[in-house]
Design an enzyme around this catalytic site. Structure first.
Site, PDB file in Angstrom:
ATOM      1  N   LYS A   1       0.841  -1.195   0.000  1.00 21.75           N
ATOM      2  CA  LYS A   1       0.000   0.000   0.000  1.00 21.75           C
ATOM      3  C   LYS A   1       0.878   1.247   0.000  1.00 21.75           C
ATOM      4  O   LYS A   1       1.947   1.250   0.610  1.00 21.75           O
ATOM      5  CB  LYS A   1      -0.854   0.033   1.270  1.00 21.75           C
ATOM      6  CG  LYS A   1      -2.016  -0.938   1.284  1.00 21.75           C
ATOM      7  CD  LYS A   1      -2.816  -0.772   2.557  1.00 21.75           C
ATOM      8  CE  LYS A   1      -3.943  -1.790   2.655  1.00 21.75           C
ATOM      9  NZ  LYS A   1      -4.991  -1.606   1.637  1.00 21.75           N
TER      10      LYS A   1
ATOM     11  N   ARG B   1     -10.363 -11.389   2.410  1.00 15.69           N
ATOM     12  CA  ARG B   1     -11.249 -12.457   1.926  1.00 15.69           C
ATOM     13  C   ARG B   1     -10.585 -13.817   2.043  1.00 15.69           C
ATOM     14  O   ARG B   1     -11.267 -14.838   2.171  1.00 15.69           O
ATOM     15  CB  ARG B   1     -11.670 -12.147   0.480  1.00 15.69           C
ATOM     16  CG  ARG B   1     -10.512 -12.084  -0.486  1.00 15.69           C
ATOM     17  CD  ARG B   1     -10.876 -11.380  -1.781  1.00 15.69           C
ATOM     18  NE  ARG B   1     -10.957  -9.923  -1.615  1.00 15.69           N
ATOM     19  CZ  ARG B   1     -11.346  -9.073  -2.568  1.00 15.69           C
ATOM     20  NH1 ARG B   1     -11.698  -9.542  -3.757  1.00 15.69           N
ATOM     21  NH2 ARG B   1     -11.385  -7.775  -2.343  1.00 15.69           N
TER      22      ARG B   1
HETATM   23  N1  BES Z   1      -7.938  -3.564   4.444  1.00 14.98           N
HETATM   24  C1  BES Z   1      -8.185  -3.233   3.091  1.00 14.98           C
HETATM   25  C2  BES Z   1      -9.506  -2.497   2.888  1.00 14.98           C
HETATM   26  C3  BES Z   1      -9.632  -1.147   3.523  1.00 14.98           C
HETATM   27  C4  BES Z   1      -9.433  -0.011   2.787  1.00 14.98           C
HETATM   28  C5  BES Z   1     -10.020  -1.031   4.842  1.00 14.98           C
HETATM   29  C6  BES Z   1      -9.591   1.229   3.372  1.00 14.98           C
HETATM   30  C7  BES Z   1     -10.162   0.209   5.435  1.00 14.98           C
HETATM   31  C8  BES Z   1      -9.950   1.345   4.697  1.00 14.98           C
HETATM   32  C9  BES Z   1      -8.220  -4.495   2.235  1.00 14.98           C
HETATM   33  O1  BES Z   1      -7.430  -5.541   2.663  1.00 14.98           O
HETATM   34  C10 BES Z   1      -7.736  -4.113   0.877  1.00 14.98           C
HETATM   35  O2  BES Z   1      -6.624  -3.696   0.776  1.00 14.98           O
HETATM   36  N2  BES Z   1      -8.602  -4.234  -0.123  1.00 14.98           N
HETATM   37  C11 BES Z   1      -8.261  -3.892  -1.449  1.00 14.98           C
HETATM   38  C12 BES Z   1      -8.852  -4.941  -2.358  1.00 14.98           C
HETATM   39  C13 BES Z   1      -8.403  -4.813  -3.778  1.00 14.98           C
HETATM   40  C14 BES Z   1      -6.944  -5.137  -3.888  1.00 14.98           C
HETATM   41  C15 BES Z   1      -9.234  -5.750  -4.593  1.00 14.98           C
HETATM   42  C16 BES Z   1      -8.858  -2.514  -1.748  1.00 14.98           C
HETATM   43  O3  BES Z   1      -9.962  -2.241  -1.292  1.00 14.98           O
HETATM   44  O4  BES Z   1      -8.189  -1.738  -2.406  1.00 14.98           O
HETATM   45 ZN    ZN Z   2      -5.425  -5.441   2.022  1.00 12.36          ZN
END
Ligand code: BES
Ligand code: ZN
Ligand code: ZN
Length: 500
Positions: free
Chosen positions: A279, A353
């Site tokens: 990230k 997931r």
């Molecule tokens: N933990 C994140 C989702 C999240 C984003 C929680 C902002 C709280 C605030 C999750 O694990 C994630 O990174 N999801 C990705 C999925 C994508 C790669 C399909 C996302 O939402 O960008």
């Molecule tokens: Zn994530």
């Protein structure tokens, strides 16, 4: 803060401040506010005429009594317009009033049951909401601050004019305390930084909670996960130096098994760096909170036990970090989940997931039904619904409706999201049973479809709280930081299933 109940006329109560209220545009004061106004020789009426007090929602006015009442101060708080007045405003109103009074250094306060008279709300519900609003609104996460803490409000008395309502008011107060303390426990876990709250430390805290509340606690380690074939959970964990833990908490309130055996599953990523799909900084700095779903189910379990609800509930928290260590998942890797299904990894940042897939399989293996999972799962859900509503997805309309209602009663908003089968195509893989990402469009829905692969036909609801799990500033009874979103909804859902 100690909260108690007393009967009588609030104008006779000795305190640092008494709190009365006013609807916006409702004319001269009535009820307790009128009695207090009369004792102050019409001061409130004159301030209303001067438009200094309007009754606008959350407006807080503090007046000195200079000996005209046993209390040193009168606080008039605005309830907003009477039409559209709902119970949740009571939580916000008491939180705003108490925060203002605490800033003034006051210690002993008393409040009427706002909205119970003219507002038409049930005194029991109002007492519960006041306890919740007070305890939630004054919550602070300050254990790491070495600054001397500010003085805190020590005592709040809920004053019921009619002694006949003392019993329901006490009942509401007790339930409200349990609901708020559970929410604040979840907040503590969410706000705790990832260097303290590792999966191992979390498991120790779960054991302590189980001891205190009479729950059974079982913690599966890496080796046991291996034996159970939890390849998806282990895949996420393999990039971290911290060993993963699968925390299981059991409450038995229905030994004869006559009620449904509710299963609660919470995403427990104690830190989400994204893994190799790293990230950017702005997206990573809040990721100690990526275990808010797990915190919610654990905190709800404590409350369910304290309320001695007559049903069986099991909570499952797959707890791990998501880190880009040398053994981390790589793009293109294929994992085999506990159910035997295979998953192609196309983003290591879609890890929630994966850990939920194995936790849901485990829940089914334990025979739990219905299932509710709670997860800070997708940025897409946060984009879709913003910070107020969380997404509710599922395969059973009756359960979804029950959950939405449980949420509204709790002051937590969930919006039912579509799960049309056509979305399934987006997570088809050429080389495995599915891939773990479906692209940006409809990202919250494809994530829900991914999870649906692991529940089959067990009635199930998935709550995506990514957008609503944090408060970015002090907002009524949600101070800045982890909100404890879904805790009170889960407790209400359990109450509703137990009542059937
Ligand atoms: N933990 C994140 C989702 C999240 C984003 C929680 C902002 C709280 C605030 C999750 O694990 C994630 O990174 N999801 C990705 C999925 C994508 C790669 C399909 C996302 O939402 O960008
Ligand atoms: Zn994530
Ligand atoms: Zn995550």
């Amino acid at each position: 803060m100690e909260i108690n109940v007393q009967a009588g006329d609030i104008s006779g109560v000795r305190a640092d401040a008494i709190i009365v209220s006013l609807f916006e545009g409702a004319g001269p004061p009535s009820g307790a506010t009128k009695v207090v106004d009369d004792a102050l020789d019409g001061l409130i009426t004159r301030l209303i005429q001067a438009r200094e007090i309007t009754g606008e929602l959350y407006q807080v006015t503090v007046l000195h009594t200079f000996g005209r009442l046993p209390a040193d101060r009168v606080t008039v708080v605005g309830l907003g317009k009477q039409e559209g007045f709902v119970l949740d405003r009571v939580r916000g109103v008491i939180a705003e009033a108490l925060r203002a009074l605490q800033k003034m250094g006051l210690q002993r306060v008393a409040s009427v049951l706002h909205g119970a008279g003219q507002g038409g709300l049930h005194p029991e519900a109002v007492a519960q909401a006041l306890a919740e609003g007070a305890l939630l609104g004054l919550y602070a996460f300050d254990k790491y601050s070495t600054k001397k803490p500010e003085p805190q409000i020590q005592e709040l008395s809920l004053v019921a004019f009619d002694p006949a309502v003392l019993e329901p008011v006490s009942r509401g107060l007790s339930r409200g305390k349990v609901m708020a303390q559970a929410t604040n426990l979840a907040r503590d876990l969410i706000n705790e930084p990832a260097n303290y709250l590792t999966p191992s430390e979390w498991a120790r805290q779960a054991e302590r909670l189980a001891q205190a509340d009479g729950l059974e606690c079982q913690v599966l380690d890496q080796e046991q996960m291996h034996e159970m074939g939890m390849g998806a959970l282990l895949g996420v964990a393999q990039g971290s130096a911290q060993p993963p833990k699968l925390i299981v908490l059991r409450y038995r309130g229905d030994e004869r098994g006559r009620k449904p055996a509710l299963g609660l599953v919470g995403k427990g990523i104690t830190f989400d760096s994204g893994g190799l799909s790293l990230k950017p900084r702005e997206a990573m700095d809040a990721m100690k909170g990526d275990m808010a779903g797990g915190a919610a189910v654990m905190a709800a379990m404590g409350a369910i036990a304290q309320l001695q609800l007559p049903l069986n509930v099991t909570a499952i928290v797959p707890a791990t970090e998501n880190m880009p260590g040398g053994r981390a998942l790589k793009l293109g890797d294929i994992l085999r989940a506990m159910s035997g299904k295979t998953i192609e990894i196309l983003s290591t940042d879609a890890e929630g997931r994966l850990v939920l897939a194995d936790a849901l399989c485990y829940a089914r293996k334990l025979g739990l039904s219905p299932l509710v999972d709670v997860a800070t799962l997708t940025g897409a859900c946060s984009i879709a619904l913003g910070p107020v509503y969380a997404g509710a997805f599922g395969n059973n309309q009756e359960l979804i409706d029950r959950l939405l209602k449980a949420g509204e009663e709790a002051g937590e908003h969930f919006w039912a999201m579509p799960m049309h089968p056509d979305y399934k195509e987006l997570i088809k893989s050429d080389v495995a049973d599915m891939k773990n990402v479906g692209g940006r469009a409809g990202g919250a829905i494809t994530a829900a479809h991914f999870l649906a692969n692991f529940v089959d036909d067990t009635p199930w609801v998935h709550l995506d709280i990514a957008g609503s799990s944090f408060s970015d500033k002090d907002k009524t009874y949600n101070p800045k930081g982890g909100r404890g979103m879904a805790v009170r909804t889960l407790i209400n859902l359990a109450r509703s299933l137990a009542d059937d």
